[in-house]
Write a protein that holds these residues in place. Structure first.
Motif, short mmCIF file in Angstrom:
data_model
loop_
_atom_site.label_atom_id
_atom_site.label_comp_id
_atom_site.label_asym_id
_atom_site.label_seq_id
_atom_site.Cartn_x
_atom_site.Cartn_y
_atom_site.Cartn_z
N LEU A 128 57.45 45.44 -1.65
CA LEU A 128 57.75 46.52 -0.92
C LEU A 128 56.88 47.79 -0.88
O LEU A 128 56.51 47.91 -1.97
CB LEU A 128 59.28 46.70 -1.16
N LEU A 181 66.79 48.28 5.59
CA LEU A 181 66.00 47.23 5.04
C LEU A 181 66.54 45.93 5.16
O LEU A 181 66.62 45.08 4.35
CB LEU A 181 65.76 47.65 3.51
N SER A 224 56.78 59.00 5.08
CA SER A 224 57.73 58.31 4.06
C SER A 224 58.70 59.38 3.64
O SER A 224 60.32 59.12 3.77
CB SER A 224 57.16 57.65 3.06
N ARG A 277 64.48 42.91 4.77
CA ARG A 277 63.61 42.86 3.51
C ARG A 277 64.70 42.60 2.34
O ARG A 277 64.28 42.95 1.13
CB ARG A 277 62.92 44.20 3.31
N ARG A 306 64.00 53.57 -0.74
CA ARG A 306 65.33 53.31 0.02
C ARG A 306 66.14 52.02 -0.57
O ARG A 306 67.38 52.43 -0.75
CB ARG A 306 64.97 52.95 1.51
N GLU A 323 60.06 51.78 1.36
CA GLU A 323 60.98 51.03 0.85
C GLU A 323 61.75 50.95 -0.18
O GLU A 323 62.92 50.67 -0.49
CB GLU A 323 60.36 49.50 1.51
#
Lengths: 387, 234, 413, 441
Positions: free
Chosen positions: B143, B132, B177, B135, B150, B147
């Motif tokens: 997100l 990431l 995912s 981000r 994560r 994400e």
């Protein structure tokens, strides 16, 4: 980033995130503190204005000879009658005043008497012109203030005898005569309008009363209990005289002020209580909304103390912001109120700034006590499950 | 003390949890050794989440013995338990549970803050590690689910816990995912040598671990050791 | 020998020397203050008259100069070597030896990612960020050096003579030049700090040519290294005095320190029992009499301690009281002046400037871009890492540690 | 009264011992022995001192010792400050002897002050002292061996021990105006600031005030205002505490770069920060004690005889006559009699005092302080501004903070003074805000 900076960063982020709630709380807190500030400032300014008005009114103490039996009335400054023949010793009075510095320098000596003017008797007052000028700033003089060889004439008398500034008056008394030039006409709306004011020394000479006075008017800076004490002290120093407080018309405005202040205090108490309740309600609902977040923080391993600290800091920060805003708003309100209602400018009182902040912080903390206890007790498992 | 306690990170004996009359967890005896990847399966209400909460020090058992890393969680005070949570375990939740007003980076730093001191460079590295890196400055709302999960993983491993717990961590994710998250977990598990306990009802997720517990109605039904998925056969 | 040099260097350039000496002087001050009310004046006089004390004071600029020298030398040496890492500050940072060896490219990429500038050479990589505080430090040290040099020079060598400068009169000898005071002008001219200006125009022979020079209030003007320090103003009226017995007539300029109005000064009439006391009357207009030139003298003639005549005489008139006649046809302005020879003064002025520069440079640098440095040196099979920061320590430390972690992780693989 | 003093002293002792016990927790035997010996030695020395040397001298000696202790705090702070940035070696382990000697000194100081605080000369003062010492010993044992292990975990900053102990001693001293250090300090500071500004103007050749703008000069004039001594004194008073506190903050934390696990590193740093915060306790506490001492010193609990000045007038010859006996006023009653003479706007306060068998007349002001006047307490007069005590015998002598003497004559009719001389002396010698440097000397 150090721990402390991080802490404040998180607190500010959290407040900034809940824009509406934060704004509401700040508004409520600012309202409460602005009210307290504005009422405080208005009340202080008014007190000062009233004190000034009392001052404008003139003397608040008068010394007269003991046997004169003068009335010292509520109607203003009707100090005794001309016919009385008891006198004060000027030297003794001066010595007494020197020992009582609280009496201040704003005072005037008076010798009341009667002189013959063109065959008639007129009441005259012997004064020291600079003294009376300082003591009676509201006197309206048409013409100019005289020096020691001049005279002021009351407007009634001037009208009756058609005397103009610039005229010479020939006055005679038991011990001699004099010729004085009138320099001005005084109008006060009171007793002074019927008097001729002469220089004290000249009148003493004309009346054969060297070193004698009928009255001394004093404008002491003291009020209330202090004034009474001052009068008592002077009385002790002056055996053959009476020291009296002049009951002021302005005293009524003092008592009115007291009532208004009480009313303001009540209003402030009510509003502050209401604000406190509303802060408590808002805070509680905010904590309910944030249950999950608190649970998460606890699950992440924050101790109960750390969570409490975080939330207390939020409240205090809100309180400070509210207090600062409240002081500004309160000062503006006070300016407006004093300008529209009392036609005077409000005092700039920086001492109210900490007061405003403290009030606001106190409200914020008191209002969030309940929610804070809830935060402290919150069970992470349940709140994470969304219960 | 059992002989193998040196390598045993979780050890329970007669662990019970009751909510009033309801028995959420029947007496349970379980031993998990260090570095193991354990999956707990069962349908909802089978007590697997309760077990996870007990292991993570979020909840206290009604009876029994619970040793994590050789320490008896029952003897811990509330504050001691909080310290245990921030230092010894990392928890990943089903509903991501990120703080909404903090960025991804700051969410990770929050865990550091409660543990000791926030360290931005380290937090950034952790996020880069879970992929990431671009981000960092996004809020959770910006997100995707994967994400977010994560970020949660980065946050859970930031304080180098001995024990990582996952509660239905792929419950809200699609197949792709899920696979990405599981691969990431596998990679981290190999590097960091933590013990991983995942609670799930997803058979596929269970396949990634080396041991699966099946639970039903608060009781342990089956304890199965098996081949791990993703160990590249080629 | 090397040890001795090291020892000397550490004594002469010690950080503690200056504070220790100042502490000594403070102690002496305290001891004096126990016995004497004028402690500061006494301490200054003592320093001036006692060579050991003066020498002790002289140690301060010596120490500061040595520090300045060594810091500059250090700076230049370090700059040529790698980065600016003064020896002294290394100790305050971190240094650690690692087992791993770095991959230069990877490391540089990581450092650049964190915003550091890199330079690598034979077996080392240095990285830095921000601006060094050295310039500010240089100015600060220079400022202190100048300040204490100035104080030393000022206390030990200052010479001061008080003498009046009178309009139209020759210059006093102490000025070291032949010439005349041409004009003295006082003007009300409100400035930023001063409300009035004083201009003393002096004409003098500079070698053979005659030049004029104007001396103001501040900064004080100087002539051949002598500063002209106006202390207060006075007046020299020309007075003609005749007593009733007309035994004699006194007529002369008299130098009177009677400014500002209200101050009294008197003059003995030579060869007579008379003394005349003068004051300058309060001006009738708002303008100051000294600048307007409209003087009015109040006088009192005293004969054998008894006042025999009193009166007021304006400029240009004559007054007779009780038979005593006093005429006041003319007056000259006087400035009571200290002629000061002080070589330390300019040092102190410059020191003030240096310190201002130091602060002006330091504040923004320290707040916005403090110096942060790290260096990785190959060391056998491992790496020696050094890090040091003037500000922003927390972030710097975390970057440094992260890179160390990366180096040792590379080693593991 | 005595009981209250005793209890205060015991309380201070308890705090002192608790702090020392925390600072030298590993050296209990040396600590107890040193403390006990110091307490006994200090007390005995105190009694010996007061018995052997008469008058004010013992107080002077003790006050000087206190001043020396206070000054040494500056040295301690300077050393801590300069060591702070240097490389952090291991702290040298404290030896038994060092601990014993240190605590002996502190305890001896305490014992000395204990003797000062007790009303020496009353019959049972020895008995009281003995009782107090026994109680103090008991407290010492209780605290060191019973209470100390229960104390919360607070570290000790470098230099914190002496800071803490000396601040407590200064606090005790501030309770009695004879030993108080803060007030004389503020007086000296005021004098220093005045002198410094004056000297600065002279050295930098800055012109005198008639050339300055009034508003600018008013700002400069703040340096001569009433509070400058107090605030300047306060600043100096707190330098050691502030110095040690800041030095503790400045100390670099030990490097954790050798640790390869980030989380462990962070935990170490957090622990170091916590430890540093704990070490701040004693310097901050000392600051609090110093503040209390300064407060005590500016609000002495003693009441002073301070009559209202009697206005007097000069006769036509410019002479003021004070009758020795006038009604119920008796100049020879040993109390100070204040007078006020006013000429124009200039007021002059002066007082007459009968002491050591003769009358003396002095101004109600000294040449150093702002003219706040004097009050009288048994055997001394006190300057209200700087709280300096002046023994009655020295009233009438010039110098220091003594009231400025004026020439006078006594005959049968009373005390004769020249009015003009009074005004001149006042104008020339008394400090006021208007009297500024330069001033045409």
């Amino acid at each position: 980033m150090s721990r402390r900076r991080w802490f404040f960063h998180v607190v500010i982020r959290s407040l900034a995130h809940r824009k509406g709630g934060t704004l509401l709380l700040v508004t409520v807190l600012a309202m409460a503190s602005s009210l307290v500030t504005s009422l405080g400032i208005v009340s202080f300014s008014m007190e000062k204005k009233v004190a000034e008005e009392i001052r404008r009114y003139g003397a608040n103490l008068v010394i007269v000879a003991d046997s004169a039996g003068v009335e010292v009335g509520s109607g203003g400054m009707n100090f005794g009658r001309v016919a009385e023949s008891a006198y004060l010793d000027q030297g003794q009075v001066q010595r007494a005043l020197l020992q009582e510095p609280a009496a201040g320098r704003d005072l005037s000596f008076h010798l009341r008497g009667a002189l013959k003017l063109w065959g008639d008797t007129v009441a005259v007052d012997g004064v020291v012109f600079p003294q009376i000028r300082r003591l009676s700033p509201w006197w309206r003089i048409q013409g100019t203030w005289p020096d020691a060889n001049g005279a002021l004439i009351g407007s009634d008398l001037a009208l009756r005898r058609s005397i103009k500034p610039g005229d010479a008056l020939s006055l005679s008394g038991p011990a001699g005569g004099m010729v004085v030039r009138v320099t001005g006409i005084v109008s006060t709306g009171g007793e002074a309008d019927r008097l001729v004011f002469l220089d004290l020394l000249a009148l003493q000479k004309a009346l054969g009363l060297q070193g004698q006075l009928t009255a001394v008017k004093i404008l002491a800076a003291a009020t209330g209990e202090d004034l009474r004490r001052l009068a008592g002290n002077l009385q002790k120093l002056l055996g053959g005289a009476q020291v009296k407080e002049v009951r002021q018309v302005a005293a009524t405005s003092e008592s009115l002020l007291k009532k208004v202040q009480l009313l303001m205090l009540l209003v402030a108490a009510v509003v502050v209580t209401a604000c406190g309740a509303s802060v408590a309600a808002t805070m509680s609902s905010s904590v309910l909304e944030r249950g999950r977040e608190i649970g998460l923080i606890k699950a992440m391993g924050a101790s109960r103390r750390a969570v409490l600290l975080l939330f207390t800091a939020e409240s205090v920060l809100l309180g400070i912001i509210g207090g600062v805003a409240g002081y500004g708003a309160g000062y503006a309100i006070a300016l407006l109120v004093t300008k529209t209602v009392f036609a005077t400018a409000a005092e700039f009182l920086p001492a109210f700034f900490p007061a405003a902040v403290v009030v606001s912080c106190f409200l914020a903390l008191v209002g969030s006590t309940g929610p804070l206890i809830a935060v402290y007790r919150l069970d992470p498992v349940r709140s994470l499950r969304g219960e | 003390m059992p002989v193998e306690s040196g390598t045993c990170i979780i050890e329970t004996a007669g662990l019970t949890k009751r909510y009033g009359d309801i028995c959420a967890l029947a007496p349970l005896d379980l031993q998990v050794s260090e570095g193991e990847w354990l999956t707990v399966m069962g349908h909802s209400g089978s007590g697997k989440s309760t077990l996870l909460n007990l292991l993570g020090g979020l909840d206290r058992p009604t009876a029994g013995r619970l040793l994590v890393g050789g320490e008896d969680l029952l003897a811990f005070s509330e504050d001691h338990l909080a310290r245990f949570r921030r230092e010894a375990v990392g928890i990943i939740f089903q509903q991501h549970h990120l703080i909404p007003y903090l960025t991804a980076l700051e969410n990770v730093m929050m865990a550091q803050y409660f543990h000791s001191v926030p360290d931005q460079a380290e937090a950034r590295q952790a996020l880069e590690r879970v992929g990431l890196g671009k981000r960092l400055a996004n809020r959770p709302g910006e997100l995707s689910g994967g994400e977010q999960q994560r970020v949660c993983i980065a946050r859970a491993i930031i304080n180098s816990p001995k024990l990582l717990l996952g509660d239905e961590l792929t419950g809200n994710l699609d197949h792709k995912s899920t696979r990405l998250v599981m691969e990431l977990l596998k990679e981290l598990h190999e590097e960091e040598h933590f013990t991983l306990v995942l609670v799930t009802h997803n058979q596929e997720v269970a396949g990634w671990g080396g041991r699966t517990l099946f639970m039903d109605d608060g009781k342990l039904v089956k304890d199965l050791r098996h081949e791990r998925k993703g160990d590249d056969p080629s | 020998m090397k040890r001795l040099a090291w020892f000397l260097r550490h004594i002469v350039a010690s950080r503690g020397a200056t504070p220790a000496i100042i502490g000594c002087f403070a102690l002496i001050y305290i001891i004096i203050a126990f016995y004497n009310d004028e402690a500061l004046v006494t301490l200054l006089a003592l320093t001036r008259s006692t060579p050991p004390l003066a020498m002790l004071l002289a140690c301060i600029p010596l120490n500061l100069a040595a520090r300045l020298f060594f810091e500059i030398a250090d700076f230049i040496r370090k700059k040529r070597l790698t980065v600016f890492l003064p020896q002294e500050t290394w100790a305050a940072g971190e240094r650690v030896k690692l087992a791993g060896r770095m991959e230069a490219d990877l490391l540089e990429k990581k450092l650049a990612g964190a915003g550091y500038h890199c330079r690598h050479g034979e077996g080392f990589i240095a990285a830095w960020k921000g601006i060094s505080a050295f310039p500010a430090r240089f100015f600060l040290l220079l400022g202190f050096l100048l300040l204490f040099s100035g104080i030393l020079l000022s206390t030990t060598t200052r010479e001061s003579v008080r003498t009046p400068l009178i309009e139209g009169e020759p210059l006093p000898e102490a000025m070291g030049a032949q010439g005349r005071v041409e004009q003295i002008l006082l003007r009300d001219r409100p400035g930023l700090v001063l409300a009035r200006t004083l201009a003393i125009t002096v004409g003098f022979f500079d070698g053979s040519t005659e030049t004029t020079k104007e001396f103001g209030l501040y900064p004080p003007g100087s002539l051949h290294g002598v500063y002209l320090y106006p202390r207060y103003l006075g007046l020299a009226p020309f007075v003609e005095f005749t007593p009733p017995e007309r035994a004699f007539a006194f007529s002369s300029y008299v130098t009177l320190m009677i400014y500002p109005p209200g101050r009294e000064d008197s003059v003995e009439v030579p060869g007579s029992p008379y003394r005349i006391a003068f004051t300058l009357a309060e001006p009738r207009s708002a303008r100051d009499p000294y600048s307007s030139g409209k003087y009015e003298l109040q006088f009192r003639v005293v004969k054998d301690k008894a006042a025999v005549a009193e009166g007021t005489v304006p400029l240009g008139s004559t007054v007779t009281r009780n038979g005593y006649t006093l005429a006041f046809p003319n007056a000259k302005r006087i400035v009571m002046t200290d002629l000061v020879r002080d070589r330390g003064l300019s040092f102190i002025w410059w020191s003030g400037l240096c310190m201002l520069v130091a602060v002006a440079v330091y504040m923004p640098v320290r707040l916005l871009a403090p110096r942060r440095e790290m260096m990785f040196v190959a060391h056998g099979r491992g790496t020696q890492a050094i890090s040091w920061a003037e500000g922003g320590k927390t972030a710097h430390r975390s970057v440094f540690h992260g890179i160390l972690d990366a180096i040792s992780r590379d080693q593991d693989r | 009264m005595i009981l209250a003093r005793g209890v205060t002293m015991l309380l201070v002792w308890a705090i002192l011992v608790m702090g020392l016990a925390r600072a030298y927790a590993g050296e209990k035997a040396a600590l107890t022995a040193g403390c006990a010996a110091g307490l006994v030695a200090g007390t005995i020395f105190g009694f010996f001192l007061f018995a052997a040397v008469p008058g004010e001298i013992p107080f002077f000696i003790i006050k000087s010792a206190l001043a020396a202790a206070f000054i040494s705090l500056f040295i301690v702070a300077a050393i801590v400050w300069y060591r702070g940035t240097a490389a952090e070696g291991d702290r040298p382990s404290v030896r038994h002897a060092v601990v014993a000697i240190t605590v002996f000194l502190f305890a001896a100081g305490y014992g000395l002050l204990l003797v000062c605080r007790l009303p020496y000369g009353t019959d049972n003062s020895q008995f009281m002292a003995l009782l107090l010492i026994l109680l103090a010993m008991l407290g010492l044992w209780m605290i060191v061996y019973r209470l100390e292990p229960l104390l919360p975990n607070i570290g000790m900053a470098k230099g914190g021990t002496s800071l803490f102990a000396v601040s407590l001693l200064l606090f005790i001293a501030s309770l009695s105006p004879r030993l108080d250090l803060f007030s004389p300090l503020s007086m000296k500071v005021m004098k220093l600031i005045h002198d410094f500004v004056h000297q600065f103007f002279e050295s930098m050749l800055i012109p005198d005030h008639p050339f300055f703008r009034t508003d600018i000069w008013n700002y400069i004039g703040l340096l001569f205002s009433n509070g400058v001594g107090f605030w300047g004194g306060l600043a100096i008073w707190f330098i050691p505490t502030t110095g040690v506190t800041l030095a503790t903050f400045r100390e670099p934390l030990p490097s954790v770069a050798h640790v390869r696990q980030a989380a462990v590193r962070r935990k170490l740093i957090a622990a170091q920060l916590r430890e540093r915060r704990r070490r701040l306790f004693f310097p901050l506490f000392a600051g609090l004690v110093m503040a209390a001492a300064a407060f005590n010193s500016s609000h002495p609990s003693v009441e002073y005889w301070d009559p209202k000045p009697l206005a007097v007038k000069a006769d036509s010859a410019g002479e003021i006559v004070l009758p020795v006996k006038d009604g119920d006023v008796d100049l020879k009653d040993g109390k100070l009699h204040k007078y006020l003479y006013q000429k124009g706007a200039q007021k002059v306060r002066f007082f007459a005092l009968y002491r050591s068998g003769e009358l003396t007349v002095v101004l109600d002001a000294c040449s150093i302080c702002q003219p706040d006047g004097y009050g009288q307490n048994e055997g001394t007069v006190i300057c209200y501004y700087c709280k300096t005590l002046i023994p009655l015998e020295t009233v009438g002598k010039p110098g220091g903070c003594n009231p400025i003497p004026v020439p006078f004559a006594v005959d049968g009719s009373g005390v004769h003074l020249s009015a003009e001389m009074l005004v001149n002396t006042w104008v020339a010698q008394v400090q006021s805000e208007k009297k500024l440097p330069g001033g045409g000397k």
